[in-house]
Design a protein around this motif. Structure first.
Motif, PDB file in Angstrom:
ATOM      1  N   LEU A  45      26.192   2.769 -33.304  1.00 17.93           N
ATOM      2  CA  LEU A  45      27.190   2.805 -32.451  1.00 17.93           C
ATOM      3  C   LEU A  45      28.443   2.028 -32.986  1.00 17.93           C
ATOM      4  O   LEU A  45      28.257   0.811 -33.407  1.00 17.93           O
ATOM      5  CB  LEU A  45      26.813   2.140 -31.145  1.00 17.93           C
ATOM      6  CG  LEU A  45      27.982   2.060 -29.853  1.00 17.93           C
ATOM      7  CD1 LEU A  45      28.399   3.563 -29.525  1.00 17.93           C
ATOM      8  CD2 LEU A  45      27.192   1.390 -28.988  1.00 17.93           C
ATOM      9  N   HIS A  61      27.390   7.815 -21.568  1.00 10.19           N
ATOM     10  CA  HIS A  61      25.933   7.513 -22.256  1.00 10.19           C
ATOM     11  C   HIS A  61      25.146   6.975 -21.308  1.00 10.19           C
ATOM     12  O   HIS A  61      25.530   6.322 -20.184  1.00 10.19           O
ATOM     13  CB  HIS A  61      26.401   6.168 -23.062  1.00 10.19           C
ATOM     14  CG  HIS A  61      25.091   6.296 -24.091  1.00 10.19           C
ATOM     15  ND1 HIS A  61      24.847   7.264 -25.019  1.00 10.19           N
ATOM     16  CD2 HIS A  61      24.269   5.107 -24.115  1.00 10.19           C
ATOM     17  CE1 HIS A  61      23.811   6.480 -25.601  1.00 10.19           C
ATOM     18  NE2 HIS A  61      23.610   5.540 -25.170  1.00 10.19           N
ATOM     19  N   CYS A 100      22.190   4.943 -30.701  1.00 12.29           N
ATOM     20  CA  CYS A 100      22.715   3.845 -30.743  1.00 12.29           C
ATOM     21  C   CYS A 100      22.409   2.856 -31.931  1.00 12.29           C
ATOM     22  O   CYS A 100      22.787   1.927 -32.455  1.00 12.29           O
ATOM     23  CB  CYS A 100      22.965   2.906 -29.674  1.00 12.29           C
ATOM     24  SG  CYS A 100      23.791   3.872 -28.571  1.00 12.29           S
TER      25      CYS A 100
END
Length: 100
Positions: A52, A82, A42
């Motif tokens: 992200l 996630h 991310c």
């Protein structure tokens, strides 16, 4: 607010952390917390640039499981699959939440 939290509660709309007894809890909204994931998937490890795409995170994302990581952080399994980020208590204490 330093050190480990007094209590942590998973909710469908986020995570609530009580940093000290007899003080208001801090509510960390689910989507904001998910968008702030610090993992290498991310966030670029070298530059700190966000990788992200917020458009790929569902508005209704929610935490499904929490795990303490030592005495320093929290791992969150998200409804979007996630689960690789570790949110340090230091970073959580600095931002994202709403008191009350």
């Amino acid at each position: 607010m330093t050190g480990s939290p007094y209590a942590i509660t998973r909710r469908d709309d986020g995570v609530t952390i009580e940093w000290e007894p007899d003080r208001p809890a801090t509510m960390y909204p689910a989507r904001a917390l998910r968008l702030a994931c610090p993992c290498a998937e991310c966030v670029d490890e070298m530059s700190g640039r966000a990788l992200l795409d917020p458009g790929r995170v569902p508005e209704e994302v929610r935490p499904v499981k929490l795990q303490l990581i030592g005495n320093y952080g929290l791992k969150i399994w998200w409804s979007d699959g996630h689960h690789t980020g570790i949110y340090t208590f230091e970073a959580l204490a600095r931002g994202l939440g709403r008191d009350g």
